[in-house]
Design an enzyme around this catalytic site. Structure first.
Site, mmCIF file in Angstrom:
data_model
loop_
_atom_site.group_PDB
_atom_site.id
_atom_site.type_symbol
_atom_site.label_atom_id
_atom_site.label_comp_id
_atom_site.label_asym_id
_atom_site.label_seq_id
_atom_site.Cartn_x
_atom_site.Cartn_y
_atom_site.Cartn_z
ATOM 1 N N GLY A 1 0.331 -1.248 -0.204
ATOM 2 C CA GLY A 1 -0.133 0.355 0.246
ATOM 3 C C GLY A 1 0.330 1.546 0.308
ATOM 4 O O GLY A 1 2.485 1.326 -0.622
ATOM 5 N N GLY B 1 5.765 4.327 -8.369
ATOM 6 C CA GLY B 1 6.579 3.205 -8.602
ATOM 7 C C GLY B 1 5.760 2.252 -8.580
ATOM 8 O O GLY B 1 6.070 1.032 -9.533
ATOM 9 N N HIS B 2 4.927 1.688 -7.981
ATOM 10 C CA HIS B 2 3.465 0.530 -8.034
ATOM 11 C C HIS B 2 2.286 0.888 -8.910
ATOM 12 O O HIS B 2 2.406 -0.203 -9.817
ATOM 13 C CB HIS B 2 2.974 0.923 -6.621
ATOM 14 C CG HIS B 2 3.475 1.101 -4.904
ATOM 15 N ND1 HIS B 2 3.933 1.661 -4.413
ATOM 16 C CD2 HIS B 2 3.880 -0.077 -4.339
ATOM 17 C CE1 HIS B 2 4.062 1.852 -3.200
ATOM 18 N NE2 HIS B 2 4.483 0.304 -3.617
ATOM 19 N N GLN C 1 7.338 -9.463 8.171
ATOM 20 C CA GLN C 1 9.025 -8.860 6.986
ATOM 21 C C GLN C 1 9.105 -7.279 7.820
ATOM 22 O O GLN C 1 10.421 -6.982 7.608
ATOM 23 C CB GLN C 1 8.752 -8.520 5.814
ATOM 24 C CG GLN C 1 8.239 -7.598 5.730
ATOM 25 C CD GLN C 1 7.504 -7.323 3.688
ATOM 26 O OE1 GLN C 1 6.752 -8.488 3.244
ATOM 27 N NE2 GLN C 1 8.054 -6.979 3.515
ATOM 28 N N LYS D 1 14.056 -1.465 -7.497
ATOM 29 C CA LYS D 1 14.153 -1.159 -6.340
ATOM 30 C C LYS D 1 14.758 -1.742 -5.765
ATOM 31 O O LYS D 1 15.458 -1.507 -4.430
ATOM 32 C CB LYS D 1 12.842 -0.163 -6.005
ATOM 33 C CG LYS D 1 12.824 0.324 -4.423
ATOM 34 C CD LYS D 1 13.975 1.636 -3.793
ATOM 35 C CE LYS D 1 12.961 1.871 -2.855
ATOM 36 N NZ LYS D 1 12.884 1.288 -2.039
ATOM 37 N N GLN E 1 15.004 -8.488 -2.659
ATOM 38 C CA GLN E 1 14.173 -8.859 -2.822
ATOM 39 C C GLN E 1 13.570 -9.867 -3.599
ATOM 40 O O GLN E 1 13.327 -11.117 -4.414
ATOM 41 C CB GLN E 1 12.933 -7.781 -2.444
ATOM 42 C CG GLN E 1 11.433 -8.572 -2.407
ATOM 43 C CD GLN E 1 10.394 -7.423 -2.215
ATOM 44 O OE1 GLN E 1 10.085 -7.399 -0.663
ATOM 45 N NE2 GLN E 1 10.038 -7.175 -2.801
ATOM 46 N N VAL F 1 11.567 3.670 -10.299
ATOM 47 C CA VAL F 1 10.432 4.785 -10.678
ATOM 48 C C VAL F 1 11.392 5.573 -9.844
ATOM 49 O O VAL F 1 11.007 6.029 -8.778
ATOM 50 C CB VAL F 1 9.327 4.570 -10.985
ATOM 51 C CG1 VAL F 1 8.834 5.966 -11.270
ATOM 52 C CG2 VAL F 1 8.747 3.864 -11.973
ATOM 53 N N SER G 1 9.051 6.045 -3.230
ATOM 54 C CA SER G 1 9.789 4.971 -1.804
ATOM 55 C C SER G 1 8.254 5.149 -0.287
ATOM 56 O O SER G 1 7.870 6.776 -0.878
ATOM 57 C CB SER G 1 10.436 4.653 -0.845
ATOM 58 O OG SER G 1 10.951 4.278 0.255
ATOM 59 N N SER G 2 7.438 4.042 -0.255
ATOM 60 C CA SER G 2 6.287 4.760 0.816
ATOM 61 C C SER G 2 7.315 5.839 2.364
ATOM 62 O O SER G 2 6.571 6.490 2.622
ATOM 63 C CB SER G 2 5.655 3.291 1.142
ATOM 64 O OG SER G 2 5.320 2.613 0.038
HETATM 65 P P1 AMP Z 1 6.016 -2.406 -1.046
HETATM 66 O O1 AMP Z 1 4.746 -1.552 -1.587
HETATM 67 O O2 AMP Z 1 7.364 -1.121 -0.996
HETATM 68 O O3 AMP Z 1 5.855 -3.784 -0.831
HETATM 69 O O4 AMP Z 1 6.713 -2.259 -3.078
HETATM 70 C C1 AMP Z 1 5.574 -3.279 -3.731
HETATM 71 C C2 AMP Z 1 5.971 -3.946 -4.618
HETATM 72 O O5 AMP Z 1 6.624 -2.164 -5.970
HETATM 73 C C3 AMP Z 1 8.129 -4.256 -5.211
HETATM 74 O O6 AMP Z 1 8.008 -5.127 -6.351
HETATM 75 C C4 AMP Z 1 8.716 -2.819 -5.080
HETATM 76 O O7 AMP Z 1 9.914 -3.013 -5.806
HETATM 77 C C5 AMP Z 1 7.634 -2.313 -6.071
HETATM 78 N N1 AMP Z 1 8.576 -0.905 -6.067
HETATM 79 C C6 AMP Z 1 8.875 0.204 -4.846
HETATM 80 N N2 AMP Z 1 8.736 0.842 -5.484
HETATM 81 C C7 AMP Z 1 8.986 1.209 -6.089
HETATM 82 C C8 AMP Z 1 9.649 2.047 -7.190
HETATM 83 N N3 AMP Z 1 9.971 3.566 -7.019
HETATM 84 N N4 AMP Z 1 9.904 1.843 -8.839
HETATM 85 C C9 AMP Z 1 9.303 0.510 -9.399
HETATM 86 N N5 AMP Z 1 9.114 -0.110 -7.952
HETATM 87 C C10 AMP Z 1 9.065 -0.252 -7.198
#
Ligand code: AMP
Length: 306
Positions: free
Chosen positions: A31, A36-37, A61, A150, A154, A177, A186-187
């Site tokens: 969320g 990026g998402h 995690q 990013k 993982q 992104v 990033s969140s």
């Molecule tokens: P998260 O919500 O942080 O667990 O991220 C969910 C997915 O979004 C994961 O596969 C992350 O690698 C991807 N993600 C997060 N930030 C970016 C970004 N800046 N660019 C591309 N993918 C991203």
């Protein structure tokens, strides 16, 4: 777009698509969606007939001193953004749906989890990631699942587990992104105050310095990392780690004799940020000379042809 809370509802909702032979894409997220998402969701929308976005802040995690309790949450906003980007279903299960009473199983990936993030955050981190991703893949049974470069480690861990456990899914990597100044979205960027936000660009700038130096012909990983550190130092940012590693095994690379991943993590204020960049060695032509401008700074002169 419908929002579903249980695995039973999810499977029922996906049944017609599956029976009709439609392809299903999964984008797992925690969320607080950003561009990026959304890039992952758009990519899944392009590739697949039906797109499931999962939204689950996975406690397993997060370490005990990490940011689980203050992790940003806004499901209504996330639902609107996911739908706009092309999601057909939002799967947002409660804690008890993912980890019912008596939950006792976890997925452990050896080796690639033991360095970088795994070393800093502890073995539980990737165990938590591997377990929840395995569960999500089993719940949705997608044809393809989309992850961001990013979180490079993982991605390596998930590829490994999908291969090792014969999971019938394609793991797709999507490029990082970035904000206009280069900061990876990033969140956790939401934790930064304006001064910290200005310093946060240090991670990308540092990695870029290493990449530039590599393209100029530098092959010594310690020097490449040193160049990145110097840039970060100028921003007053002290990395937790800064490593040049093999992109697939994550083993340290002393010499850039093939493309390598430069990976960094740093705490800036309340935000722990990570980033990475691919370093490509300068092209060496068949006569052993580095074509301009890739002139090695400290390598011996190129051999002359006899
Ligand atoms: P998260 O919500 O942080 O667990 O991220 C969910 C997915 O979004 C994961 O596969 C992350 O690698 C991807 N993600 C997060 N930030 C970016 C970004 N800046 N660019 C591309 N993918 C991203």
């Amino acid at each position: 777009m419908r929002t579903l809370r249980t695995v039973a509802e999810l499977r029922a909702a996906l049944m017609p698509a599956r029976q009709a032979g439609r392809t299903i894409g999964l984008v797992p997220t925690m969320g607080a969606l950003h561009e990026g998402h959304l890039s992952l969701i758009r990519r899944a929308y392009q590739d697949c007939d039906d797109v499931v976005v999962s939204l689950f802040v996975n406690p397993a995690q997060f370490g005990p001193r990490e940011d689980l309790s203050r992790y940003p949450r806004d499901e209504a906003r996330d639902a609107a953004l996911a739908s706009e980007a092309g999601a057909d279903l939002l799967f947002a299960p409660g804690l008890g749906e993912v980890y019912p009473d008596g939950f006792a199983t976890s997925v452990t990936v050896a080796g690639v989890t033991e360095t970088l993030e795994g070393e800093r955050r502890g073995a539980e981190h990737f165990q938590g990631v591997a377990t929840v991703v395995t569960k999500l893949l089993n719940m949705v049974a997608p044809d393809a699942a989309y992850f961001g470069q990013k979180d490079a480690q993982q991605l390596v861990v998930i590829r490994r587990l999908a291969r090792d456990l014969d999971l019938p899914v394609r793991i797709e990597a999507c490029p990082t992104v970035r904000e206009p100044d280069g900061l990876a979205m990033s969140s956790r960027n939401a934790y930064l105050d304006p001064a910290e936000r200005a310093r946060a660009v240090a991670l990308h700038r540092g990695l870029q310095a290493a990449r530039t130096l590599a393209l100029e012909g530098e092959r010594d990983s310690a020097r490449l990392a040193g160049a990145a550190r110097a840039v970060m130092d100028a921003f007053g940012v002290d990395p937790e780690y800064l490593a040049v590693v093999d992109p697939e095994t994550l083993a340290p690379l002393r010499t850039l004799d093939r493309p390598a991943l430069a990976a960094v993590a740093a705490q800036i204020g309340r935000a722990r940020l990570i980033d990475n960049l691919l370093l490509e060695p300068a092209h060496v032509s068949s006569n052993g000379r580095h074509p301009h401008p890739a002139i090695p700074r400290s390598a011996p002169p190129a051999p002359t042809l006899s």
